[in-house]
Design a protein around this motif. Structure first.
Motif, PDB file in Angstrom:
ATOM      1  N   UNK A  16       0.828  -1.211   0.000  1.00 37.15           N
ATOM      2  CA  UNK A  16       0.000   0.000   0.000  1.00 37.15           C
ATOM      3  C   UNK A  16       0.860   1.258   0.000  1.00 37.15           C
ATOM      4  N   UNK A  17       2.147   1.123   0.301  1.00 39.82           N
ATOM      5  CA  UNK A  17       3.053   2.279   0.319  1.00 39.82           C
ATOM      6  C   UNK A  17       3.701   2.535  -1.039  1.00 39.82           C
ATOM      7  N   UNK A  18       3.299   1.793  -2.065  1.00 41.21           N
ATOM      8  CA  UNK A  18       3.830   2.042  -3.413  1.00 41.21           C
ATOM      9  C   UNK A  18       3.247   3.349  -3.947  1.00 41.21           C
ATOM     10  N   UNK A  19       4.121   4.288  -4.311  1.00 42.27           N
ATOM     11  CA  UNK A  19       3.665   5.554  -4.898  1.00 42.27           C
ATOM     12  C   UNK A  19       3.355   5.377  -6.378  1.00 42.27           C
TER      13      UNK A  19
ATOM     14  N   UNK B  61      19.403  -9.316   2.176  1.00 40.20           N
ATOM     15  CA  UNK B  61      20.123  -9.515   0.919  1.00 40.20           C
ATOM     16  C   UNK B  61      19.671  -8.559  -0.177  1.00 40.20           C
ATOM     17  N   UNK B  62      18.481  -7.962  -0.040  1.00 38.94           N
ATOM     18  CA  UNK B  62      18.039  -6.964  -1.009  1.00 38.94           C
ATOM     19  C   UNK B  62      17.052  -6.029  -0.336  1.00 38.94           C
ATOM     20  N   UNK B  63      16.677  -4.968  -1.038  1.00 35.28           N
ATOM     21  CA  UNK B  63      15.759  -3.986  -0.477  1.00 35.28           C
ATOM     22  C   UNK B  63      14.306  -4.440  -0.539  1.00 35.28           C
ATOM     23  N   UNK B  64      14.055  -5.578  -1.149  1.00 37.65           N
ATOM     24  CA  UNK B  64      12.687  -6.093  -1.193  1.00 37.65           C
ATOM     25  C   UNK B  64      12.740  -7.611  -1.049  1.00 37.65           C
TER      26      UNK B  64
ATOM     27  N   UNK C 278      13.385  -1.323  -5.223  1.00 38.59           N
ATOM     28  CA  UNK C 278      12.606  -0.186  -4.741  1.00 38.59           C
ATOM     29  C   UNK C 278      13.508   1.017  -4.524  1.00 38.59           C
ATOM     30  N   UNK C 279      12.932   2.185  -4.645  1.00 37.83           N
ATOM     31  CA  UNK C 279      13.544   3.438  -4.220  1.00 37.83           C
ATOM     32  C   UNK C 279      12.644   4.048  -3.159  1.00 37.83           C
TER      33      UNK C 279
ATOM     34  N   UNK D   4       8.263   8.174   3.095  1.00 35.97           N
ATOM     35  CA  UNK D   4       8.279   6.744   3.375  1.00 35.97           C
ATOM     36  C   UNK D   4       7.578   5.920   2.315  1.00 35.97           C
ATOM     37  N   UNK D   5       6.961   6.589   1.325  1.00 32.79           N
ATOM     38  CA  UNK D   5       6.425   5.862   0.181  1.00 32.79           C
ATOM     39  C   UNK D   5       7.599   5.365  -0.664  1.00 32.79           C
ATOM     40  N   UNK D   6       7.345   4.472  -1.611  1.00 32.15           N
ATOM     41  CA  UNK D   6       8.452   3.983  -2.420  1.00 32.15           C
ATOM     42  C   UNK D   6       8.020   3.733  -3.854  1.00 32.15           C
ATOM     43  N   UNK D   7       9.022   3.729  -4.725  1.00 31.50           N
ATOM     44  CA  UNK D   7       8.835   3.430  -6.136  1.00 31.50           C
ATOM     45  C   UNK D   7       9.163   1.959  -6.338  1.00 31.50           C
ATOM     46  N   UNK D   8       8.254   1.219  -6.926  1.00 33.68           N
ATOM     47  CA  UNK D   8       8.473  -0.191  -7.234  1.00 33.68           C
ATOM     48  C   UNK D   8       8.991  -0.286  -8.661  1.00 33.68           C
TER      49      UNK D   8
END
Length: 363
Positions: free
Chosen positions: A61-64, A167-170, A286-287, A293-297
């Motif tokens: 839900x935090x995906x911008x 190991x990764x950001x997602x 992700x960025x 605190x939202x993020x780009x997928x």
């Protein structure tokens, strides 16, 4: 079947949407888009792949917004889709990204997801009793004990934390395993476990060389799990798999039970930590957008093409960039009644009609 009509033509939009939302596998939604143009438009326009991913992992839900990184493919799609509205292009992009993401979320391979240690709230003797020792599964290496130890406290309620980089950001995390340390070199071989544990996942508020707990945003906090005073790898399975966005996991060790005889202070000691789950990188990354605190997928289409996903003996993933708009036979392959799982990029709406399909291939 004689007339090959689309069943949506006989239902109102609310009823057809309710039927489609009963599907709980992203691959099934992708198959639906291969049946007819109206079904495809319904799945995309209502963002069903995105809604399904959100049901599976509320952290999304935090995906911008979503981004596709393959510039060459993006140019080809732009040429094909130049007649579409910008709103429809955004919906199609989200459909592609979430369809692939849904498949990835359901097919991650279990692994230990810890990449590095980031810090402990306290350490009794550093570096001999450092958090780095918790990455080693053995508690005794060539005659030397390997464990992390907190500072001693007289108050049994003082907590401790161990923080790790994944190991990764997602990553999808399903289980955290912890082994308390048993001090065989002390009288009675005491076990320095905590009373209970809790887990947090999140990301830093900004890019930092060193991590301060106050500079973290925790997007998930688990229930509290009781811990046994036993020298074994204790398994703590999360109620539901969690999508860790930002790549930071923290273990909260709550309550002290074991005093050290020599100073009469309470300690917590851990010999090994394991974080089980799977990484979604490199196809996804992700960025974090600070300070919201939202993020780009981000989806790397090239990474998707280079990875072959198989299921059973004969199933293969078929990518849309390997076919033309009318290659229906390549999209729907029947092998002894088994349908190839298709993770579908888009084709030209204007060139695709239900009449092009053979009924046995469409269903």
């Amino acid at each position: 079947m004689e007339y090959r009509n689309d069943f949506l033509n006989y239902l109102d939009s609310d009823m057809s949407l309710k039927i489609l939302m009963c599907l709980d596998d992203p691959a099934d939604l992708v198959r639906v888009t291969c049946v007819s143009r109206s079904l495809r438009q319904s799945v995309i326009a209502n963002g069903l792949c995105k809604k399904l991913c959100l049901r599976m992992f509320p952290q999304l839900s935090r995906v911008a917004f979503v981004v596709e990184l393959d510039q060459q493919r993006a140019k080809e799609l732009a040429d094909i889709e130049s007649s579409y509205s910008m709103e429809w292009l955004v919906l199609m992009r989200e459909h592609r990204v979430y369809a692939y993401l849904g498949r990835a979320l359901m097919s991650t391979v279990a692994m230990n997801c810890i990449a590095k240690t980031l810090g402990a709230s306290s350490t009794d003797n550093d570096p001999q009793e450092s958090i780095d020792n918790t990455l080693e599964p053995r508690d005794n290496i060539n005659g030397t004990y390997s464990y992390w130890s907190s500072n001693g406290q007289s108050n049994p309620n003082v907590p401790e934390t161990l923080t790790y980089g994944l190991v990764s950001q997602i990553c999808v995390i399903t289980e955290i395993n912890i082994q308390p340390f048993q001090a065989h070199f002390q009288t009675g071989s005491p076990i320095y476990s905590a009373k209970s544990v809790r887990f947090k996942m999140g990301h830093p508020k900004a890019f930092l060389d060193s991590l301060d707990e106050e500079m973290c945003v925790w997007t998930y906090t688990s229930p509290e799990f009781p811990m046994s005073q036993e020298n074994r790898l204790q398994k703590f399975k999360l109620p539901e798999p969690v999508l860790c966005i930002g790549g930071i996991l923290q273990i909260e060790l709550l309550g002290r039970v074991q005093r050290q005889e020599m100073d009469d202070l309470l300690y917590i000691c851990v010999s090994h930590v394991q974080v089980l789950g799977g990484s979604l990188s490199p196809p996804f990354n992700v960025d974090i957008l600070h300070p919201s605190g939202m993020f780009v997928l981000k989806r790397d289409q090239l990474a998707n093409r280079q990875s072959v996903v198989t299921s059973g003996n004969e199933f293969q993933e078929i990518l849309a960039d390997q076919r033309g708009p009318r290659d229906i036979q390549q999209m729907m392959i029947m092998r002894r009644g088994n349908l190839v799982e298709i993770m579908e990029d888009e084709w030209d709406d204007e060139e695709y009609e239900i009449d092009d399909l053979d009924p046995e291939d469409a269903l």
